[in-house]
Write a protein that holds these residues in place. Sequence first.
Motif, PDB file in Angstrom:
ATOM      1  N   HIS A   1     -21.642  81.990 -27.513  1.00  0.00           N
ATOM      2  CA  HIS A   1     -20.986  80.871 -26.855  1.00  0.00           C
ATOM      3  C   HIS A   1     -22.001  79.987 -26.140  1.00  0.00           C
ATOM      4  CE1 HIS A   1     -16.504  82.110 -26.789  1.00  0.00           C
ATOM      5  NE2 HIS A   1     -17.113  82.659 -27.808  1.00  0.00           N
TER       6      HIS A   1
ATOM      7  N   SER B   1     -21.148  82.340 -19.397  1.00  0.00           N
ATOM      8  CA  SER B   1     -20.541  82.860 -20.620  1.00  0.00           C
ATOM      9  C   SER B   1     -20.414  84.369 -20.578  1.00  0.00           C
ATOM     10  CB  SER B   1     -21.365  82.444 -21.839  1.00  0.00           C
ATOM     11  OG  SER B   1     -21.337  81.046 -22.005  1.00  0.00           O
TER      12      SER B   1
ATOM     13  N   ALA C   1     -15.971  77.811 -20.239  1.00  0.00           N
ATOM     14  CA  ALA C   1     -17.424  78.001 -20.257  1.00  0.00           C
ATOM     15  C   ALA C   1     -18.202  76.769 -19.829  1.00  0.00           C
ATOM     16  CB  ALA C   1     -17.868  78.416 -21.661  1.00  0.00           C
TER      17      ALA C   1
END
Length: 510
Positions: A45, A69, A117
């Motif tokens: 991510h 993340s 995020a």
Amino acid sequence: MAPQTAAVWPYDTYHDLRWLYVYHDSWPAFFAWLLVMVVARAVFHTGLGVLAWPKHMRRPTVWWLLRRSLGLAVLVALLVAPWALISVAASVVALSWVLLASLLPMVLLAPFLQRAAVIGPWWRGLPSAPLVGWSLLNFVVLTVAGALSWAVPGWWTVLVAAVAGILNGLLWNRSVHSALLAPTTRWPRVPAAPIAAVLALAVPVVGSVVNAKTGEGLGIDVVMLDEPMPAGSDHAVIVLAGYGSSYGGERPPDDRVEVFSYRGLAPDGQPLPYDREDTRISVADSVRLLSRQVDRLHRRTDRKVALIGESEGAMVARTYLQQSAHPAVDTLAMFSPLINAGRAYYPPPNEKQGFGVATGWQLRQAFRLMNMIGVSNGDADQPFFRSLIDNAPFYRNQLLCPVPGVRTVAFLPTTTAAEAPPGEYSDIPVIQMLGVHGTLLDRAQLQDRLIALLSDDPLPATERRGEYALLSWLGSAWQTPPLAIAANPAWAGFRQPDPAFTGKACLPAR
């Protein structure tokens, strides 16, 4: 399921946890792979966030994104775990409404988690309309890509997954842009994400209520017990109701028809009344009770015996025919059988190792919690569930196969299409009908088919509905991966091909 590997939150974590819940075989393996999953998702991510960040906006450092993340990967795993667990339970009991109950919370939580995020207080305020739209489009892409992954042959699946990966990348880009450019539009101070998470917890409860209400409609017991037998029939009939049914001792209008009792027979040979809890007994115990009732009914009527089973009753009747059938039994009608049940496994509570050991422990805690708040009074290890799990190879491979000397037909409601991955699981006539589990909507069609069956007319040809195959393909993306039969030592006695790999049942032993 492959397209979900690169999907946005929470679908990627939902993908990972379903594999983990099915394929870990010890507690150390569960925690080790859980750690790998969390770290790998955090790194993945972070990389996608860096690539998708708008060029005209100042980006935080990679280390900031990685730390965020990593924390979110843990949080998302905790949020998604209950629904992944329910998905595994759906693969054990093969009920579409249970699968739907595990999937709807993912759709509800997706717009909130997809901004987590990249923005600060992501849990406050409603997500923007574009972010909701991109998250819904991602669900559609994953569903269609999953269907195509099942539909195409061989290595074409790799191409489908690659194209889905490209689309996932574009959706990542759009989701990050939408989250940064419009962090929230309404209720900026309201903790909307926690409220959504609480609402998601209510989905299984609502699903169970809806399923109970829809199951109160046209079932086999209603069709068979309200009216006399057809004039041209020479059969006596035992009607086996499904899981959670009850029977008050009422006698059907036709003396040749009896209700199967999950408590057995009274001294005078009449079926005993039973409650919902009595249907939780093991299939082996039900088979023993059915054997006595068949013998008693045949001696009383001196007729051939037909078994008509619904849901659990269908499983009991089919198992009875496999193990100890009376020669007088020559007809079986299965209504809403549990197609491809037992695709996952968890060992009994006294065993500390085996595939799904952590899954079983968590399911037991979930049932305890539901029992405490009055939502359920069930048990993950109740004998009926354990029968499906311990004898899964038979139910996965032989349920809809012919029985020598027995005319057999299965009636499948349309929702059955989403209860198992696509495949050819039957070698008997199958009649697909509009309805949900335990309830068919076309009474006239059902009665016509049953009258023909009980009158010894030729077996009907398989009747397919156009939407059945489509629903099967579309639901395939969200199925839990089936545990390979050969991998599980608890199923070591099974020596037939695995439908999970062949897509077909009723194949000869190897």
